[in-house]
Structure formats: C-alpha cells, structure tokens
Design an enzyme around this catalytic site. Structure first.
Site, short mmCIF file in Angstrom:
data_model
loop_
_atom_site.label_atom_id
_atom_site.label_comp_id
_atom_site.label_asym_id
_atom_site.label_seq_id
_atom_site.Cartn_x
_atom_site.Cartn_y
_atom_site.Cartn_z
N LEU A 1 0.81 -1.23 0.00
CA LEU A 1 0.00 0.00 0.00
C LEU A 1 0.84 1.28 0.00
O LEU A 1 1.70 1.47 0.85
CB LEU A 1 -0.93 -0.01 1.24
CG LEU A 1 -1.96 1.13 1.28
CD1 LEU A 1 -2.97 1.00 0.17
CD2 LEU A 1 -2.63 1.18 2.64
N ASP A 2 0.55 2.17 -0.94
CA ASP A 2 1.22 3.47 -1.06
C ASP A 2 2.73 3.33 -1.27
O ASP A 2 3.50 4.25 -0.96
CB ASP A 2 0.95 4.34 0.19
CG ASP A 2 -0.53 4.64 0.36
OD1 ASP A 2 -1.26 4.62 -0.64
OD2 ASP A 2 -0.96 4.86 1.50
N GLU A 3 3.16 2.19 -1.78
CA GLU A 3 4.60 1.95 -1.99
C GLU A 3 4.94 1.72 -3.46
O GLU A 3 6.09 1.46 -3.79
CB GLU A 3 5.07 0.75 -1.17
CG GLU A 3 5.15 0.97 0.32
CD GLU A 3 6.37 1.81 0.73
OE1 GLU A 3 7.14 2.23 -0.16
OE2 GLU A 3 6.52 2.05 1.93
#
Lengths: 294, 294, 294, 294
Positions: A237-239
């Site tokens: 996530l969000d990476e």
C-alpha cells in the site's frame, strides 16, 4: 515536452524499449528506422546506473508510404530487438488508450480528467466510470461517459466490485485503470492482475503520510507544504513506483478542511500528468522507480 | 513579510504573546500601546483551533520619546499580560540575536548564513562557529567569525563537544543554536537544555526520509521532488516542530550525488528563512506545530 | 489563509477599512468590537509607505445575540469611522457575491469557476453567463447557471453586448463581473462603469506580452516560464491593478499550442484565486496596486 | 539532468551539432560513434519547427583506447558533418571553461559562482574578476581568483575598461564572459566581439521591466511575483536570447529594498544555472531562442 500536434497526421509511431546497456544500440535502432523509411521526430534515452539497463523512447514519422510503414518498421526492428534481447513496444502516436476510471465520493479528479479528455488534451478514451458512490454520476453523464454504481457495504460487495473491474478490463480491452480518489484498498489479487497498468493518486507527498487521512496527519505534523503523489498500484500500500508528485505551500492557519480543498488542485494536476504520460508511452519501469520521458 | 528597514531607526519594539483565546485581547493590548505613546507598524494574530490559544506579534514604534518608551510600554502592558495570563516577550526590533553555529563537513549552510549576516539580511551575530571538522574554518575566518574545531572520535569526544556547546551558550549569552548540517545526533540532555532555541536543517521533506542518507533513500524510492526541512531540535530525532520546508523538482536521471548537490540549495534557503524568522521573533510554538508570522 | 468554515455559523462579519495612517486606529476599532459584543476571529493590517494609508480587514464573530450584532456593531463603529475619515465596508462573512461571468470560446476558466462554486469553494452566486460564443453553454447548463449568447459581429453588436452587461449588472445586483477569457476589449465607458468590480484574466505574466496572442509572443521571445495575470479591468488595456499572478516552467520544445494548453492551468488558478479573494473581501485598492489580505 | 560524475574518468566527450532536419542524421552520427569505438552515455535532440533545423547533444565515452579516441572520433565524424553541412563542436566533458567575471557593487552573484566553482559544481576556471568597484575584491581573493579594479568615471574610463575586457579575453583564452551584476551597458562593439559568449543576469522577468531599476518598476506595478533572467548579451539591451528564468512570490508588503534582497536569490540561481549549462555545452542557439539540453 510532448506534442499531440505532431501526431495529428496519424503518421507517427512511438517505440519504447529497454535492454542491457552497451555500445551500438542507438545505431542499430536508427538503422532500422532508416531502413523502414522513417524519420526520428523525438528521441529520449537513459542508461540506469542502478539496474544497468538502457531505456529509449522514439517518436518516428513515416517519410513515405505511411500505410505500410508499420509492417516495414516491425520487420526492420525484429533482428535488432532480438540481438539485444529488448523489451519493446510499438504503438501509434496519439492512439487513445482505453481507460477505466474508479471513483468514490470525491469528484475533482474525475472532473479534471474528463474535462481534459473532451478537450483533446489527454490521449485516452473512457468506456466506463465505475464507482462505489453516486457522487460523480452527473459529471460522467455530462461528458457522455457510461457510469456504473456498485455500493460497497461489506466484504462480499468489495469482492463483487473487484470482479466487475476485472470483467470490464477484459470486455473493454482496458489498458489503464485510474483510481481517481477511489477510496478502497485493492486486494492483492487485483493489484497483481493490474500490475503496471493501474495508477492511483495519493493525497500526500509520499513516503510521508501513508494510509488514511493524510491531510489530518499533515496538519498535526505542522508541515509547511502539502503534496500529492500519482503512483502505480502495487499490493504494498502506497509503496508503488512513483510517476508524478507535486507540492503547494501552506501555513499554520490552514485547517484540515482547507488543506483538503487546496490539495485537490495538486491531486488533479499530478494525476492528470501521470495519465497523460502513461497514455503517450512516456512512463517506463526501472525496478522500483519510473523513468518519465517527457 | 517583514522589514529590516522599518527597524533602521532603532525605535521599534516587537511584542509577541500568547494566551487563551477570548474577546477583548486586541483592545487591551492596543490600549497599552496607545497609553505608552506607541503606534502599531505591523500586526499579525492567529487563534489556534487545536489548542484554543491566541497568538499575536506586534511591531510597535515609539511616536514620541523613544528613549523611555521601553519602560512606559512595559508598565502599560503589565496589567494586560497579567489579566489574560499571557506568555509574552518584548524585544527591540532588529536587535541581533546571539547565535552559535554548529557544523561538520558540509559548508553550504554556514557559507550562506555568514554571507547574509554580513550583508545585513539576517539579524544575528555569531560569536562562534563550533565544528567537529575543519571544513568551514576558512569561511568562518573570512567572515571574521571565531572558529573552533573539536574532533569527535568517540563517545567521550562527543560528550566533551556537547559540554563545550553548553559552556558557549552560557558564556556568550547564546539565544539560538543553529545545526548548520552538524551531522551528529544530540544527546537527549543537550536537546532538553536547548529546547526551543536550537534549529536543525534536515535534508529531506519530513516526515519522509528520516535518519541517515535521505538523498539515497529519496533516490531509491524514486521521488519526483526532493525537499529540506528546518525544525526545532527535540530529543525525538527529526520529529521537532517544523519551521520551514522547501522542495525542488528532480527526475529519474539524478544520481544520489546530483540530488545531494541540488538539495544544498533548498537546505540553505530553508535554514536561512528559519533563522531569519526566529531572529525577528516571528516563530511561535503552538504545541507540536509552529506559527510563523511572516 | 482564510476559512469558509469559520463562517458556517453565519455569525461572522467582515470589516474592511482604510484611512490615513496614525496612532490609535486599532484600539478604536477593537473598542467598537468589544462594545458591540464581538470577538476578533481574524485580523490583518498594512500601512502603505507609498500612499501613507492604513488598511485593515477584520473578521468578527458575535459572542452573544448574533441577530442584533449587525446594528450594535454599526452604531459602535460610526464614531470611529467618522473620526478617522475611514473608507469602510461591513459584510456578512460567507455571503455569496453576485457574479456575472463573461466568456468567449475558451471553456477552462468558466468550468473551473463553476465547478468550485458548486463545491462550496467560492463564495459567489452566478445568475448569468453571458457570452459572444456558444462554447460554454453546456457547461453553464450542467451547473444550472443561466446562459445567454449574443454574437458580436460588428460594432453595433458590441455596443449591444455591453449595454446588456450593464442591464444585467443593474437588474441582478451584480457585485462582480468576471471576464473569464472574454476576448473582447471593453469600451472605456464600460470600464468606467465597472471600475473596481471587474476582474480579467490575461494569459501572460504582465507587464510582459500585453495585447493579443501572448503565448505566440512568449514562444518567439523564448521565455523559460509562462504566466497568467488576474487584474482589475481599467480603460488602460492590460494595465489595471494586479490581483494575482502565477508562472509555470516551459522549455524550448513547447509549441505555441502547447504553451496555450499548459497556460490554461495557471490562468484558471490565478483567476480562481482572484475571484475567491474578492468574494471574501480580501482585495483592497492602494492606488495602482492591490493589497491582498490572504 | 546532467552529471559531472560521469566525466570524472576524463574519458567522455561532448558532441553538439546542428543542421537542416532530415532523415538519417542520428544513424549517421551513431555510426561514427560505433566506428570510433565509443558508447553514447547521454543524448538529446530537438527539431525546431521555427527554423527547420535539427539540434543534438551527445555525451560519448570511449569504450577502448581512450587516449586516441579523440582522433578516431574526429575522423569518423568528418564525412558525416560534411554530408549534412553541420555546425558542430567536440569538447572533452568536464573540461573547465575559461571564464571572465565582470562585477560592480553587488556581491551575491560573484560569491555564488565562486563558491560553487570551488566546490566542483561548475565546470569553469576563472583567471580574473574585473570590476569597476572594489566590492567583490575580498571575495575574489578568498577564492584565490585574481581581482582587478578599474574605476569608470567617464566615457574614457569605460572605453578603457572595455579594451581591457577584450585584452583579457585574448590573453587568457576566455571562452565565457559573465556579467555578474556588472551595471554598465556594453558598447555595441563589445557586444559584437563577445557575441554568443557573454551572459548577463537581468533582475527582472524579461521582457517585463527592462532597463534600470526593475525592482522599483515591479513595486510600482504591484506584481505578485518577481523574476530574474539570464540571457546572452546582444547590442539590443535586455533583448538577447534567454537562457534561464526564475520567479518568486511576493506580496503588497514588500518594499523595493525587500524585493531587491529577495531577488538576489533568484538572480544567483538563474545565473548559476545558465553558466553551468553553458560550460557543459548544453546551450545551443536557435535564432533568437535558445535550446537547453539539460
């Protein structure tokens, strides 16, 4: 910078490629272009010190006989791409990329994308906006884009929503899925299925303020600039690899709501740029990083 | 915005204050100013919804008899500050703030601060640059600022360095300690002793890329902007209240070394602004956040 | 920065004023506020060295009996405004300003303003969009704003168009006329009639590239940034007081068309900010310059 | 972006060229590189729609026998440059460009350039700073750069100063003359003599505020951003081809002196970038415009 104009004649092709770096690549590629009767209108390249790979994007116009340039170019390229073990892709410049928009309650990103799509500023076509809320229905309808609402009240709904996404991707030949402030976390399976073709807009300057309520986090931390990040979706996530980021100055007086409103502008801008560059074959993956040939 | 000019006459005072918000504060304060024979040259205020506190910065000029304004103003203020239980501070505008610079191997921040101090753009005076490396010695000497080198090879050296910092703070009446790319982590005790008067420049856009090698982290993460953050030093590393931040656009082609060189410019700028505002009494603490009355 | 939130309660008033600078003004004004039972929520002031005038904007909330605060405040203010010969204006915070939009063929500014008006981000209400082209009709209709088309083929049409503007201003109690890329030069008479309440967006960084085709001029001159300027309309073309400006980086590769497309983003942003600040009584005139109390 | 690092090995060459656009150019050039045993490390190109010319910058590393690459490359290039009637230049990457600085009373640009030259960030060497004032003497001496003062009190002094400039250019093999806030207008003869190798920094966002006192003009006009422009010197004052520009936000409260101080930062930055790019052979002339291959 890039030009939609150049493609108006519909006689330009975009070649993107990558391979292990070494001498002679440009000469080999440009030889294929000459052999096919093409001229290089735009060219960018990059040798990555991190991965040892060479990346290139070429925009090529057919000097003569554009109707058969395609075939001539492909056959001239074949021995070159083979010799250098290239990953490559040949596309017609300006061809609209088939794009599925996912949305929730926020309207600004969908509005920005559809407004620009209509104005000819984004080389996309949007067969569907799929949303777990009704908020963007009227905007989609105004821009003559089909809208489909599927509420997500629980796990089963979410699974059904994701199944529908995959179905649309399949049926509509979707090449790009844009999470235009779609506020649901995708399952690892969907992330996997959409690898390299799903772009999300996160409302912070990643890697700062991951997860939920980034503007609230930003307010509490007292930052002096807020940001937005358009990135490829991965199961982490969000990476995912970052495509575009932007920031804007704020001060102590901004409430969370004011940060949120101001942030909409940079979210729209970052997402729009990411979609534009993706649609023009300007975004190449280099491990966890992206190369943007603007 | 702020004006050094206005202070040329040496007849202006800066009053900063905070108290629990409520009606009548401005009227009471402005009454004291009128009573003392002053005129408001600049005024800014902010009511914090987070802490319920009211903050104000006033720049006041003495209309008549500037020599005794000080005393008149103080006595007129006393009942007001008492009634509202104010935290307050009265200072002469443009008075140079006694500043200790700490440095290591990087020279750009020290060079920038001393260049501007000499040019009259920063209201500071610097009785000493203290460093664990020799790198900025010649710059300090060029600007006629005493330089002291104390190598840090181990724990004992570090303790001795910190003891020297406290000694200088005491002996030289230091009001501000600037960590101008001083690359050692301060002990909790020193952080405590310097609370509210030590400013650090961190070479990332906090809270992203805390700790060591932020440009290397930024490169690996593939961010499209890099940043710098000037913040108060606290014992919680890279978590102190943020005073100023800045960002600059980069792309995939920047190596770690290039990010580092480019970043020096925004580091210098962010730190310079933070020091300038602090020296002009424009930085007020509101819990974990800062109010900047520019 | 400013807050629409603060005004949600509908119990805040905005007072803007200017007068010859001198001691005691803030004390007198704050005394009237205390007397009326108000509390200062926001306050900004500026003393102009150019004109010797003092400017102030206050946002005041009624502490008790908001229904009658209006009258109490007015009567408490009267002796103060009289004593200092103030130019002043008292308005309810958040009251939508009646706004007429003028448009031609470009749609981006109208779209941006109406999108934000609907979202509650602009404190305006728009009884009419008047245009010499049909381009923005569907956008106006989508946002439920009446649209009126009047072609301008010659001098008489233009005079009729301008007469219609004045008629609408009169009939609809218009407080602000926005030239949202309205591509006709206003007559001196209309400029005069709309003095101080007409805002234009010019697609260059004034005073560079006045007049027609600024992006073409910018391309020829080879500038490395392009800009946009929102300014008050005066009979001196492109010379009215500037309210807001913005720039964006370009390079040698941008064609005139690409500059035009990119510029739309900063035009929309600059105009939106100018309209927002005007509607919130944050724009004050100081001779040929504007004071913006953000 | 560009890399000084890549040139550390001293085995890279920079080839810049321009010619009438047409098919086969890249293939011919890359063929010469392959034939000479080189590898393309960096490559940028641009086809100008305005002039019909093609421009290219290549950074080439010698794969084997770097000592004789020079000669091999030159002889492989000869038939290509001849066939396409190319204007071209072959230079060793990272070779310091011999640079003369002209200065007057302002110190910030000279300080910035010499600080960065010493730090290895600018590929220049400075045999002399020549000035009509003493202001930068100590800075030049600190950086071990010879300084020469020649007062200009009248016409004759000015002619003598200019004669000295030409003499230094001749004797010291000067390739670049930088007017680092040198506040004298050059004679048409000197402009002619230095055509294409003299860079000036003008303290406004050209074409706005040409001539004297641009910050005063900016203040009077009430602009909301101020700017700086680095451009080639021509006999047409402030009209030479623009190399770099930058802007920074200001507001109504900035006095002329404050604009001047703030502007120094963007002047230094714009000039430094222009010098850096020139020294790295990244600046090519395309009529009245410049192509910057960053």
């Amino acid at each position: 910078m890039t030009s939609l104009e150049a493609t108006n004649a519909n006689s330009q092709w975009v070649l993107t490629l990558s391979c292990i770096d070494g001498p002679g690549i440009v000469h080999a590629i440009s030889g294929a272009i000459v052999a096919a009767g093409g001229n290089i209108a735009e060219s960018q390249q990059f040798a990555s010190a991190d991965t040892g790979r060479f990346f290139m994007r070429l925009q090529v116009e057919a000097v003569a006989q554009p109707d058969t340039f395609d075939a001539r170019f492909a056959s001239a390229l074949a021995p070159v791409t083979e010799r250098y073990h290239m990953t490559w892709r040949l596309d017609r410049a300006g061809r609209p990329v088939r794009t599925l928009l996912l949305a929730s309650t926020a309207t600004h990103c969908v509005n920005d994308l559809l407004y620009r799509q209509r104005g000819g500023q984004l080389s996309i076509e949007v067969p569907l906006v799929l949303s777990n809320h009704e908020a963007v229905r009227d905007i989609a309808e105004f821009y003559n884009v089909p809208f489909e609402h599927r509420a997500i009240a629980g796990k089963e709904d979410k699974a059904a929503f994701e199944a529908r996404v995959l179905e649309v991707v399949e049926e509509q030949n979707i090449e790009l899925v844009v999470l235009a402030r779609y506020m649901q976390i995708l399952s690892p399976e969907l992330c996997e299925a959409l690898a390299g073709k799903a772009i999300n807009i996160h409302h912070s300057f990643l890697p700062g303020f991951k997860g939920a309520n980034p503007y609230k986090q930003a307010h509490q931390r007292g930052v002096k600039l807020i940001g937005a990040t358009a990135h490829f979706v991965t199961s982490d996530l969000d990476e995912g690899p970052i495509i575009e980021q932007d920031t804007v100055r704020v001060d102590h007086s901004y409430s969370v709501r004011e940060l949120t409103l101001l942030g909409q502008d940079i979210e729209s801008r970052a997402l729009r740029n990411a979609v534009k560059w993706f649609a023009e074959n300007r975004v190449l993956a280099d491990g966890e990083r992206t190369i943007i040939f603007r």
